[in-house]
Design an enzyme around this catalytic site. Structure first.
Site, PDB file in Angstrom:
ATOM      1  N   ASP A   1       0.849  -1.190   0.000  1.00  0.00           N
ATOM      2  CA  ASP A   1       0.000   0.000   0.000  1.00  0.00           C
ATOM      3  C   ASP A   1       0.885   1.242   0.000  1.00  0.00           C
ATOM      4  O   ASP A   1       2.087   1.160   0.239  1.00  0.00           O
ATOM      5  CB  ASP A   1      -1.005   0.008   1.157  1.00  0.00           C
ATOM      6  CG  ASP A   1      -0.344   0.026   2.521  1.00  0.00           C
ATOM      7  OD1 ASP A   1       0.888  -0.150   2.598  1.00  0.00           O
ATOM      8  OD2 ASP A   1      -1.047   0.214   3.526  1.00  0.00           O
ATOM      9  N   PRO A   2       0.328   2.407  -0.291  1.00  0.00           N
ATOM     10  CA  PRO A   2       1.147   3.619  -0.435  1.00  0.00           C
ATOM     11  C   PRO A   2       1.828   4.017   0.876  1.00  0.00           C
ATOM     12  O   PRO A   2       1.416   3.613   1.967  1.00  0.00           O
ATOM     13  CB  PRO A   2       0.129   4.683  -0.867  1.00  0.00           C
ATOM     14  CG  PRO A   2      -1.046   3.931  -1.390  1.00  0.00           C
ATOM     15  CD  PRO A   2      -1.094   2.662  -0.590  1.00  0.00           C
TER      16      PRO A   2
END
EC number: 3.2.2.27
Length: 312
Positions: free
Chosen positions: A155-156
């Site tokens: 995920d970011p």
């Protein structure tokens, strides 16, 4: 505990003398029982003394009452998404038109509509990264037919200013995260002439057909994994599956258990490389990862140009 009779007045308690049939002038042989002090309650006029019937709970709604429908389809944030055309979605999220054949049908699926609406709800209550216009930034550097290598992240980055839509990448001027420093070290071990860049912007890789994509495309500030249940993983999986069926000879770099579980390309048609995650918390020393060398060897063998991993 007191009974109800205990609260009656003394006048309510009477002694009824025991009588015999002869005293009553009756010849009946039926014995009588002794009646002691009793609580005498006279039934109300019209009553028979039987207990009143139980009141039944009413069924349905009272006349003139109507419930408001609160389902997803009537929520103001949902209405727009459900009625949006591909052009609307493309414009709103700044998706490259070249990815329409890969994304259009999937973006019209009910689960994606719910996903985008939930994303909007999250944005109303928390700070979300990356900015909306960068969620699909991975589509803007190479068209699908030019993709050669797929690097799958989780995920970011969840700190302000880091995430911009490319997995593991940060814009110029942002300190290089530890995971990316380990990636640079792995490249340098395979290519000793590689010079560690002063920044972490992986634009040059993306422009050469390296797809840098996370399985979850958004995250709440300071809360890693907070959007893992929104449904992004399903959309990303569909994108990767579509690429696998429309392209031959892709190189997949799957780092860590999460990436390896979320992506399962056909190994007969693509090169699938697995290794530990580049995070400093990983038990594996990512510096020893040979994927960058192996990817170029495979591309050269299949008649394609290798990736220049150097970042200026």
């Amino acid at each position: 505990m007191s009974s109800a009779c205990d609260h009656e007045t003394e006048a309510s308690h009477v002694n009824i003398p025991e009588t015999t049939p002869e005293e009553n002038g009756s010849n009946s042989s039926t014995p009588t029982s002794e009646i002691g002090p009793a609580c005498v309650v006279s039934p109300a006029p019209g009553e028979t003394g039987a207990p009143p019937p139980k009141r039944r709970r009413p069924c349905g709604l009272p006349q003139g009452v109507a419930l408001i429908n609160t389902s997803v389809s009537t929520h103001p944030l949902f209405t727009t998404s459900c009625q949006s055309s591909w052009e609307d979605v493309e414009r709103e999220f700044n998706i490259a038109p070249s990815w329409r054949p890969i994304l259009e049908r999937e973006m019209q699926q009910p689960y994606v509509r719910l996903l985008l609406n939930e994303y909007k709800l999250r944005c109303a209550s928390e700070e979300v990264f990356p900015p909306k216009e960068d969620i699909f930034a991975w589509t803007r550097f190479s068209p699908p037919e030019k993709v050669r290598v797929v690097i799958v992240g989780q995920d970011p980055y969840h700190a302000p200013g880091q995430a911009h839509g490319l997995a593991f990448s940060v814009r110029k001027g942002v300190p290089v995260p530890p995971s990316l420093r380990n990636i640079y070290s792995a490249v340098q071990k395979s290519y000793p002439s590689f010079r560690h860049p002063m920044h972490g912007f992986l634009e040059r890789w993306a422009e050469q057909g390296v797809l840098l994509i996370n399985t979850t495309l958004t995250v709440a500030r300071g809360k890693p994994g907070s959007h893992a249940t929104l449904g992004w993983h399903r959309l990303v999986r569909a994108v990767i599956d579509r690429l696998c069926t429309t392209s031959q000879g892709l190189v997949f770099m799957l780092w860590g258990a999460h990436a390896q579980k979320s992506c399962s390309p056909n190994r007969q048609h693509h090169l699938v490389l697995t290794y530990g995650h580049p995070s400093p918390l990983s038990r594996v020393n990512f510096r020893d990862c040979p994927h960058f060398l192996e990817a170029n060897a495979y591309l050269t063998k299949t008649g394609r140009k290798p990736v220049d991993w150097q970042i200026e």
